[in-house]
Design a protein around this motif. Structure first.
Motif, PDB file in Angstrom:
ATOM      1  N   GLY A  42       8.301   2.097   3.171  1.00  0.00           N
ATOM      2  CA  GLY A  42       7.146   1.770   2.329  1.00  0.00           C
ATOM      3  C   GLY A  42       6.914   0.278   2.129  1.00  0.00           C
ATOM      4  O   GLY A  42       5.867  -0.114   1.598  1.00  0.00           O
ATOM      5  N   ALA A  97       3.817  -0.854   4.104  1.00  0.00           N
ATOM      6  CA  ALA A  97       2.589  -0.250   3.564  1.00  0.00           C
ATOM      7  C   ALA A  97       2.182  -0.960   2.273  1.00  0.00           C
ATOM      8  O   ALA A  97       0.992  -1.278   2.066  1.00  0.00           O
ATOM      9  CB  ALA A  97       2.821   1.237   3.314  1.00  0.00           C
ATOM     10  N   ALA A  98       3.156  -1.253   1.404  1.00  0.00           N
ATOM     11  CA  ALA A  98       2.855  -1.893   0.123  1.00  0.00           C
ATOM     12  C   ALA A  98       2.271  -3.291   0.358  1.00  0.00           C
ATOM     13  O   ALA A  98       1.288  -3.700  -0.279  1.00  0.00           O
ATOM     14  CB  ALA A  98       4.123  -1.986  -0.721  1.00  0.00           C
ATOM     15  N   ASN A 106       0.688  -4.408   3.101  1.00  0.00           N
ATOM     16  CA  ASN A 106      -0.639  -4.331   3.716  1.00  0.00           C
ATOM     17  C   ASN A 106      -1.704  -3.860   2.733  1.00  0.00           C
ATOM     18  O   ASN A 106      -2.859  -4.302   2.791  1.00  0.00           O
ATOM     19  CB  ASN A 106      -0.591  -3.429   4.951  1.00  0.00           C
ATOM     20  N   THR A 107      -1.305  -2.977   1.812  1.00  0.00           N
ATOM     21  CA  THR A 107      -2.268  -2.494   0.812  1.00  0.00           C
ATOM     22  C   THR A 107      -2.743  -3.650  -0.062  1.00  0.00           C
ATOM     23  O   THR A 107      -3.950  -3.805  -0.314  1.00  0.00           O
ATOM     24  CB  THR A 107      -1.593  -1.405  -0.067  1.00  0.00           C
ATOM     25  N   LEU A 108      -1.805  -4.493  -0.486  1.00  0.00           N
ATOM     26  CA  LEU A 108      -2.197  -5.632  -1.339  1.00  0.00           C
ATOM     27  C   LEU A 108      -3.111  -6.602  -0.578  1.00  0.00           C
ATOM     28  O   LEU A 108      -4.077  -7.130  -1.127  1.00  0.00           O
ATOM     29  CB  LEU A 108      -0.963  -6.378  -1.844  1.00  0.00           C
ATOM     30  N   ALA A 157      -5.158  -5.838   1.900  1.00  0.00           N
ATOM     31  CA  ALA A 157      -6.467  -5.195   2.073  1.00  0.00           C
ATOM     32  C   ALA A 157      -7.276  -5.273   0.779  1.00  0.00           C
ATOM     33  O   ALA A 157      -8.485  -5.495   0.808  1.00  0.00           O
ATOM     34  CB  ALA A 157      -6.266  -3.738   2.497  1.00  0.00           C
ATOM     35  N   ARG A 158      -6.570  -5.116  -0.335  1.00  0.00           N
ATOM     36  CA  ARG A 158      -7.268  -5.128  -1.617  1.00  0.00           C
ATOM     37  C   ARG A 158      -7.971  -6.474  -1.840  1.00  0.00           C
ATOM     38  O   ARG A 158      -9.009  -6.551  -2.454  1.00  0.00           O
ATOM     39  CB  ARG A 158      -6.248  -4.860  -2.734  1.00  0.00           C
ATOM     40  N   GLU A 159      -7.413  -7.563  -1.296  1.00  0.00           N
ATOM     41  CA  GLU A 159      -8.056  -8.869  -1.463  1.00  0.00           C
ATOM     42  C   GLU A 159      -9.013  -9.171  -0.301  1.00  0.00           C
ATOM     43  O   GLU A 159      -9.518 -10.287  -0.153  1.00  0.00           O
ATOM     44  CB  GLU A 159      -7.021  -9.985  -1.613  1.00  0.00           C
ATOM     45  N   ASN A 165      -7.869  -9.754   6.304  1.00  0.00           N
ATOM     46  CA  ASN A 165      -7.628  -8.996   7.523  1.00  0.00           C
ATOM     47  C   ASN A 165      -6.336  -9.480   8.188  1.00  0.00           C
ATOM     48  O   ASN A 165      -6.015 -10.676   8.157  1.00  0.00           O
ATOM     49  CB  ASN A 165      -8.814  -9.173   8.480  1.00  0.00           C
ATOM     50  N   THR A 213       3.297 -11.840   9.206  1.00  0.00           N
ATOM     51  CA  THR A 213       1.920 -11.345   9.259  1.00  0.00           C
ATOM     52  C   THR A 213       0.956 -12.520   9.350  1.00  0.00           C
ATOM     53  O   THR A 213       0.965 -13.402   8.480  1.00  0.00           O
ATOM     54  CB  THR A 213       1.614 -10.525   7.983  1.00  0.00           C
TER      55      THR A 213
END
Ligand code: NAI
Length: 407
Positions: free
Chosen positions: A340, A343-344, A346-348, A350-352, A355, A372
């Protein structure tokens, strides 16, 4: 400005390389321990040590801002690597910088032994003239057996062939033969016809006393033995006996089962005062060139990690080599290797609305390292949120405009 402290008189080549990269370099002549060491660890982003500075888990607890440790030597046993890894700190060293120095010494020792120089030299110093050709041989046409055909062993083979020696080697791994070197199927096969046997294996349970009375008995009578690998590899009592019996015609030994801790301590060995024996104080890799190479090699690894996040060559870390930063920002995330984590992260992002231009994850044991590349730099708030994610050990952002200047 990124600060680096170099301890233990590390070669100037390191300071030059680090200063060129825009770092503030401080130097100290000696090793540090205790409170003084903790102050240095707290105040610098990088530290360079050699073998006398010990970094225990307790010391590493004081290194909240430390990004990386450079061991300007071969070994890294002076650093608690598990503690460094758990703190998200990669450790770099210079495993190859002194290999040529060892190879040159070994080949020249083969010549010295074949010509019986150790005993002629001793006699000449004692005022005796031992002119004569008996028992003295050229290296040309003689067989050299190399036990352990790795970085050093293979270079020894190349140099020896240049003098016309025939090279046979024994290794537990399949190795690419350089020049005309031939692989032997066993240790016994390798030593059976050799005029000189040279050892270049690591210290492992399997190599402990690998040259014992039985193997020495399989040597061609009068063959020479060279050991510049590790002291545990040769049974010294058995070698002393084989030298006295004439089974072994001479030996050059650089490493011993028990070595003095410093130049002030006495050195005692059963091999002392035996004829045609060269004893050296573990200096196979000790040359000015090797020190200079070590300075350049480790400094380059530190700068590369600092400016790109590359961990290639780290002894305790997942290895990633992402190349120069050619996007607006690069995120370096070191985390406990748990499901996880990616995933955690990348989620943060994406939220901002950021890309991901590229992403590389490597894991090693309990550590995960993800690099990244981002199409825009994260805000300070996002950086904080990313650093606060569960399991994150370290988080660093490299911005394209800064990456080259290491600031
Ligand atoms: P390396 O790791 O490149 O090569 C060692 C080779 O030995 C490998 O090819 C490996 O497969 C082989 N090997 C391992 N176990 C074996 C076994 N049981 N039988 C046969 N082959 C075996 O290491 P490198 O850099 O060539 O160093 C060799 C030795 O030299 C090491 O012990 C190192 O500590 C020592 N050394 C000594 C120095 C000195 O000042 N005298 C300086 C630098 C290295």
């Amino acid at each position: 400005m990124t600060k680096v402290m170099l301890l233990e008189n590390i070669h100037e080549s390191a300071s030059e390389r680090l200063a060129e990269a825009g770092l503030q370099v401080d130097r100290r002549a000696g090793a540090l321990a205790g409170g003084e060491l903790h102050e240095v660890l707290a105040a610098n982003e990088l530290i360079g040590i050699r073998s006398a500075t010990h970094l225990h888990a307790e010391d590493i607890r004081h290194a909240a801002n430390l990004l990386s440790i450079g061991c300007f030597c071969i070994g890294t046993s002076q650093v608690d690597l598990a503690a460094a890894t758990a703190a998200g700190i990669p450790v770099f060293n210079a495993p190859f910088s002194n290999t040529r120095s060892v190879a040159e010494l070994v080949v020249s020792e083969a010549v010295m032994l074949l010509r019986r120089i150790p005993e002629k030299n001793t006699l000449a110093h004692a005022g005796k003239w031992a002119k004569g050709a008996a028992g003295a041989f050229e290296a040309r046409g003689k067989t050299l057996a190399i036990v352990g055909y790795g970085n050093i062993g293979s270079q020894v083979g190349v140099l020896a062939e240049a003098m016309g020696m025939r090279v046979v080697y024994y290794d537990v791994q399949p190795r690419l033969s350089l020049g005309s070197a031939k692989a032997a199927g066993s240790l016994a096969d390798a030593v059976a016809h050799a005029d000189v046997v040279t050892l270049h294996v690591p210290a492992t349970p399997r190599t402990r006393n690998m040259i014992d009375a039985t193997v020495l008995a399989a040597f061609k009578r009068g063959a020479m033995l060279i050991n510049a690998s590790r002291g545990s590899v040769v049974d010294i009592a058995a070698l002393a006996q084989a030298l006295r019996d004439g089974r072994v015609g001479g030996a050059a030994i650089d490493v011993f089962p028990s070595e003095p801790k410093s130049n002030k301590d006495a050195f005692v060995s059963e091999l002392q005062n035996l004829p045609n024996v060269l004893l050296t104080p573990h200096i196979g890799g000790s040359t000015e060139e090797a020190q200079q190479n070590i300075g350049v090699e480790v400094a380059a690894k530190l700068v590369n990690y600092l400016t790109t996040g590359a961990t290639i060559g780290a002894v305790n870390f997942p290895e990633v080599d992402p190349g120069p930063v050619d996007c607006p920002a690069r995120l370096l995330n070191v985390h406990g290797n748990a499901p996880g984590a990616l995933a955690a992260l990348n989620t943060l992002l994406a939220r901002e609305g950021i890309n991901i231009a590229g992403q590389h994850l490597e894991t090693r044991g309990t550590t995960g390292y993800v690099v990244t590349d981002l199409d825009k730099a994260p805000s300070a708030e996002l950086e904080q949120a990313l650093a606060a994610l569960p399991g994150v050990l370290r988080l660093r952002v490299l911005r394209r405009d800064e990456a080259g200047a290491a600031s």
